[in-house]
Enzyme design. Structure first.
Site, mmCIF file in Angstrom:
data_model
loop_
_atom_site.group_PDB
_atom_site.id
_atom_site.type_symbol
_atom_site.label_atom_id
_atom_site.label_comp_id
_atom_site.label_asym_id
_atom_site.label_seq_id
_atom_site.Cartn_x
_atom_site.Cartn_y
_atom_site.Cartn_z
ATOM 1 N N ASP A 29 0.865 -1.183 0.000
ATOM 2 C CA ASP A 29 0.000 0.000 0.000
ATOM 3 C C ASP A 29 0.905 1.237 0.000
ATOM 4 O O ASP A 29 1.845 1.330 0.787
ATOM 5 C CB ASP A 29 -0.914 -0.014 1.238
ATOM 6 C CG ASP A 29 -2.046 0.985 1.121
ATOM 7 O OD1 ASP A 29 -1.771 2.185 0.917
ATOM 8 O OD2 ASP A 29 -3.217 0.581 1.230
ATOM 9 N N ILE A 30 0.590 2.168 -0.880
ATOM 10 C CA ILE A 30 1.433 3.354 -1.063
ATOM 11 C C ILE A 30 1.268 4.346 0.106
ATOM 12 O O ILE A 30 2.137 5.175 0.341
ATOM 13 C CB ILE A 30 1.139 4.012 -2.441
ATOM 14 C CG1 ILE A 30 2.328 4.813 -2.932
ATOM 15 C CG2 ILE A 30 -0.128 4.830 -2.440
ATOM 16 C CD1 ILE A 30 3.478 3.988 -3.390
ATOM 17 N N HIS A 93 -10.053 -5.883 -2.575
ATOM 18 C CA HIS A 93 -8.698 -6.041 -2.038
ATOM 19 C C HIS A 93 -8.754 -6.327 -0.543
ATOM 20 O O HIS A 93 -9.636 -5.858 0.164
ATOM 21 C CB HIS A 93 -7.837 -4.808 -2.312
ATOM 22 C CG HIS A 93 -8.450 -3.507 -1.893
ATOM 23 N ND1 HIS A 93 -9.412 -2.872 -2.643
ATOM 24 C CD2 HIS A 93 -8.247 -2.720 -0.812
ATOM 25 C CE1 HIS A 93 -9.775 -1.756 -2.044
ATOM 26 N NE2 HIS A 93 -9.095 -1.634 -0.922
HETATM 27 P P1 AMP Z 1 -9.972 1.153 0.469
HETATM 28 O O1 AMP Z 1 -10.569 1.078 -0.923
HETATM 29 O O2 AMP Z 1 -10.785 2.039 1.376
HETATM 30 O O3 AMP Z 1 -9.749 -0.211 1.057
HETATM 31 O O4 AMP Z 1 -8.550 1.850 0.344
HETATM 32 C C1 AMP Z 1 -7.747 1.696 -0.803
HETATM 33 C C2 AMP Z 1 -6.298 1.568 -0.412
HETATM 34 O O5 AMP Z 1 -5.540 1.532 -1.616
HETATM 35 C C3 AMP Z 1 -5.735 2.718 0.429
HETATM 36 O O6 AMP Z 1 -5.115 2.179 1.592
HETATM 37 C C4 AMP Z 1 -4.714 3.390 -0.493
HETATM 38 O O7 AMP Z 1 -3.573 3.880 0.186
HETATM 39 C C5 AMP Z 1 -4.353 2.260 -1.446
HETATM 40 N N1 AMP Z 1 -3.905 2.706 -2.760
HETATM 41 C C6 AMP Z 1 -4.557 3.546 -3.594
HETATM 42 N N2 AMP Z 1 -3.853 3.718 -4.734
HETATM 43 C C7 AMP Z 1 -2.732 2.976 -4.614
HETATM 44 C C8 AMP Z 1 -1.602 2.722 -5.450
HETATM 45 N N3 AMP Z 1 -1.479 3.296 -6.656
HETATM 46 N N4 AMP Z 1 -0.634 1.894 -5.007
HETATM 47 C C9 AMP Z 1 -0.736 1.310 -3.785
HETATM 48 N N5 AMP Z 1 -1.775 1.497 -2.955
HETATM 49 C C10 AMP Z 1 -2.763 2.315 -3.349
#
Ligand code: AMP
Length: 130
Positions: A29-30, A93
């Site tokens: 996770d970024i 995810h």
């Molecule tokens: P959620 O949909 O609420 O479970 O959160 C989405 C997660 O994806 C968050 O923790 C973000 O930090 C993560 N996220 C979003 N875009 C990216 C990316 N390009 N690379 C890695 N993690 C991401």
């Protein structure tokens, strides 16, 4: 339109990849809540995790388990916590979050910052245990 996670799977957007097979993909996770915070996704683009067909759902959990075991061996933590939110990205995810305490899995917390080199180092460590 493809989700940001599909673009990651297709290599159109970079990611700190931990592992993949023909159906699943795991990457850091970024905006992590903790060191080693990993997302595990099906390559199949489905928004809500409980809309996945049963075989894919079970496969995703089994894939996540392997990653969690490797995380536990590499990131100092009491346990690896599991969370599913999906409120931000409409592509199913599982969050795997190495925890020292329950505070580490509070999504309202400020996110941790790591440099690209630090993210790469985490990837290397976890991959060495897979
Ligand atoms: P959620 O949909 O609420 O479970 O959160 C989405 C997660 O994806 C968050 O923790 C973000 O930090 C993560 N996220 C979003 N875009 C990216 C990316 N390009 N690379 C890695 N993690 C991401």
């Amino acid at each position: 339109m493809a989700t940001i996670f599909t673009k990651i799977v297709n290599g159109e957007i970079p990611s700190y990849k931990i592992a993949e097979d023909d159906k699943f993909y795991a990457f850091l996770d970024i905006n992590p809540l903790a060191k080693g915070h990993t997302l595990v996704i099906p390559k199949k683009e489905v928004d809500y995790i409980f809309d996945l067909d049963e075989q894919t759902y079970i496969g995703l959990q089994a894939f996540a388990r392997k990653i969690a075991i490797a995380l536990k061996k590499t990131i100092p933590c009491k346990k690896v916590g599991v969370a599913v939110l999906g409120l931000e990205v409409p592509h199913a995810h599982i969050h795997l979050i190495p925890m020292q305490s329950e505070q580490d899995i509070n999504f309202a917390n400020p996110k941790k910052k790591f440099s690209p080199a630090e993210f790469e180092e985490i990837v290397k460590l976890v991959k060495s245990e897979l």
